[in-house]
Design a protein around this motif. Structure first.
Motif, PDB file in Angstrom:
ATOM      1  N   LEU A 122      10.486  -4.890  -1.251  1.00  0.00           N
ATOM      2  CA  LEU A 122      10.688  -3.512  -1.692  1.00  0.00           C
ATOM      3  C   LEU A 122       9.836  -2.320  -0.994  1.00  0.00           C
ATOM      4  O   LEU A 122      10.236  -1.439  -0.692  1.00  0.00           O
ATOM      5  CB  LEU A 122      10.292  -3.344  -3.015  1.00  0.00           C
ATOM      6  N   LYS A 123       8.526  -3.144  -0.793  1.00  0.00           N
ATOM      7  CA  LYS A 123       7.783  -2.073   0.138  1.00  0.00           C
ATOM      8  C   LYS A 123       8.108  -1.995   1.740  1.00  0.00           C
ATOM      9  O   LYS A 123       8.225  -0.882   2.396  1.00  0.00           O
ATOM     10  CB  LYS A 123       6.210  -2.821   0.242  1.00  0.00           C
ATOM     11  N   LEU A 124       8.969  -3.024   1.967  1.00  0.00           N
ATOM     12  CA  LEU A 124       9.382  -3.068   3.338  1.00  0.00           C
ATOM     13  C   LEU A 124      10.555  -1.773   3.415  1.00  0.00           C
ATOM     14  O   LEU A 124      10.977  -1.161   4.239  1.00  0.00           O
ATOM     15  CB  LEU A 124      10.013  -4.174   3.739  1.00  0.00           C
ATOM     16  N   PHE A 125      11.226  -1.803   2.293  1.00  0.00           N
ATOM     17  CA  PHE A 125      12.205  -0.461   2.323  1.00  0.00           C
ATOM     18  C   PHE A 125      11.631   0.821   2.347  1.00  0.00           C
ATOM     19  O   PHE A 125      12.306   1.737   3.023  1.00  0.00           O
ATOM     20  CB  PHE A 125      12.949  -0.643   1.012  1.00  0.00           C
ATOM     21  N   PHE A 126      10.500   1.094   2.405  1.00  0.00           N
ATOM     22  CA  PHE A 126       9.841   2.273   2.137  1.00  0.00           C
ATOM     23  C   PHE A 126       8.902   2.147   3.551  1.00  0.00           C
ATOM     24  O   PHE A 126       7.836   2.968   3.528  1.00  0.00           O
ATOM     25  CB  PHE A 126       8.947   2.511   1.031  1.00  0.00           C
ATOM     26  N   SER A 127       9.113   1.488   4.512  1.00  0.00           N
ATOM     27  CA  SER A 127       8.025   1.216   5.677  1.00  0.00           C
ATOM     28  C   SER A 127       8.047   2.645   6.235  1.00  0.00           C
ATOM     29  O   SER A 127       7.032   2.773   7.160  1.00  0.00           O
ATOM     30  CB  SER A 127       8.697   0.093   6.710  1.00  0.00           C
ATOM     31  N   GLU A 128       9.166   3.555   6.354  1.00  0.00           N
ATOM     32  CA  GLU A 128       9.205   4.599   7.238  1.00  0.00           C
ATOM     33  C   GLU A 128       7.859   5.532   6.685  1.00  0.00           C
ATOM     34  O   GLU A 128       7.623   6.538   7.325  1.00  0.00           O
ATOM     35  CB  GLU A 128      10.333   5.433   7.308  1.00  0.00           C
ATOM     36  N   LEU A 129       7.565   5.293   5.390  1.00  0.00           N
ATOM     37  CA  LEU A 129       6.301   5.928   4.924  1.00  0.00           C
ATOM     38  C   LEU A 129       5.013   5.245   5.248  1.00  0.00           C
ATOM     39  O   LEU A 129       3.912   5.891   4.792  1.00  0.00           O
ATOM     40  CB  LEU A 129       6.287   6.139   3.415  1.00  0.00           C
ATOM     41  N   MET A 130       4.951   3.975   5.843  1.00  0.00           N
ATOM     42  CA  MET A 130       3.926   3.455   6.376  1.00  0.00           C
ATOM     43  C   MET A 130       3.314   3.840   7.532  1.00  0.00           C
ATOM     44  O   MET A 130       3.945   4.094   8.262  1.00  0.00           O
ATOM     45  CB  MET A 130       4.084   1.893   6.226  1.00  0.00           C
ATOM     46  N   GLY A 131       2.149   3.605   7.748  1.00  0.00           N
ATOM     47  CA  GLY A 131       1.652   3.719   9.243  1.00  0.00           C
ATOM     48  C   GLY A 131       1.904   2.328   9.947  1.00  0.00           C
ATOM     49  O   GLY A 131       2.032   1.174   9.091  1.00  0.00           O
TER      50      GLY A 131
END
Length: 198
Positions: A122-131
């Motif tokens: 789930l977090k990986l799905f939002f990876s473009e929001l991660m540094g």
């Protein structure tokens, strides 16, 4: 010390009247199945047994193992013996009707797709929001976690390799190993892509 028990029998047809098969949940069948495999069990016994087996691939609130057996006893699918004194522990046993319901459920086809609830995915799905450092830490953490789980699975496999009496219960472990190996390979590959060689 041996404690006297009193037997509390449920009405034999309450299941048909008060609890239809449509109202039985997966947890209901989990409880029936564990008791069918283990024999008479307390809720604490069920909690320990699931923690060493089903809990690896079917997480659920263990508080249900204290409420669900009582419901199933009220429905006639389990009987219950309660200690007369002391801790007044309740020991549950499967009835013939409970065994019939369990066998019928086991025979039903599965139409729902496989579900995986993986917070890392789930977090990986939002990876473009991660540094980039956050994503690298996510991958590194998953590599560590899957490596440890794989070692645990192999340890269980080795420990019970010569136990013919539980051989069929070890088959789901093979699937667990295959899925964990696939997940580990995925995260290792992702980590390498996040840190390409110069």
């Amino acid at each position: 010390m041996h404690r006297p028990f009193r037997t509390v029998l449920t009405a034999p047809y309450v299941y048909h009247v008060g609890m239809s098969r449509d109202r039985l949940t997966v947890t209901s069948f989990l409880v029936l199945g564990l008791i069918a495999l283990r024999g008479p069990s307390t809720s604490y016994d069920l909690k320990r047994a699931s923690g060493h087996s089903i809990g690896y691939f079917w997480p659920f609130p263990h508080a249900q193992l204290y409420s669900e057996p009582r419901k199933l006893a009220d429905a006639g699918l389990l009987t219950v013996e309660e200690e007369m004194n002391g801790r007044r522990r309740q020991t549950f046993s499967i009835t013939e009707e409970g065994r019939e319901a369990l066998v019928a459920w086991l025979d039903q086809p599965i139409t729902d797709p496989m579900q995986i609830r993986d917070v890392a995915e789930l977090k990986l799905f939002f990876s473009e929001l991660m540094g980039p450092d956050t994503e690298r830490r996510l991958a590194a953490g998953q590599i560590k976690q899957h490596t440890a789980r794989l070692a645990e699975y192999h340890s269980i496999q080795e420990r019970f390799a010569d136990r013919a009496d539980v051989a069929s219960r070890m088959i789901p472990l093979e699937l667990g190993i295959a899925m964990t190996e696939a997940a580990l390979a995925f995260w290792v590959d992702l980590a390498e892509r996040l840190d390409p060689e110069d």
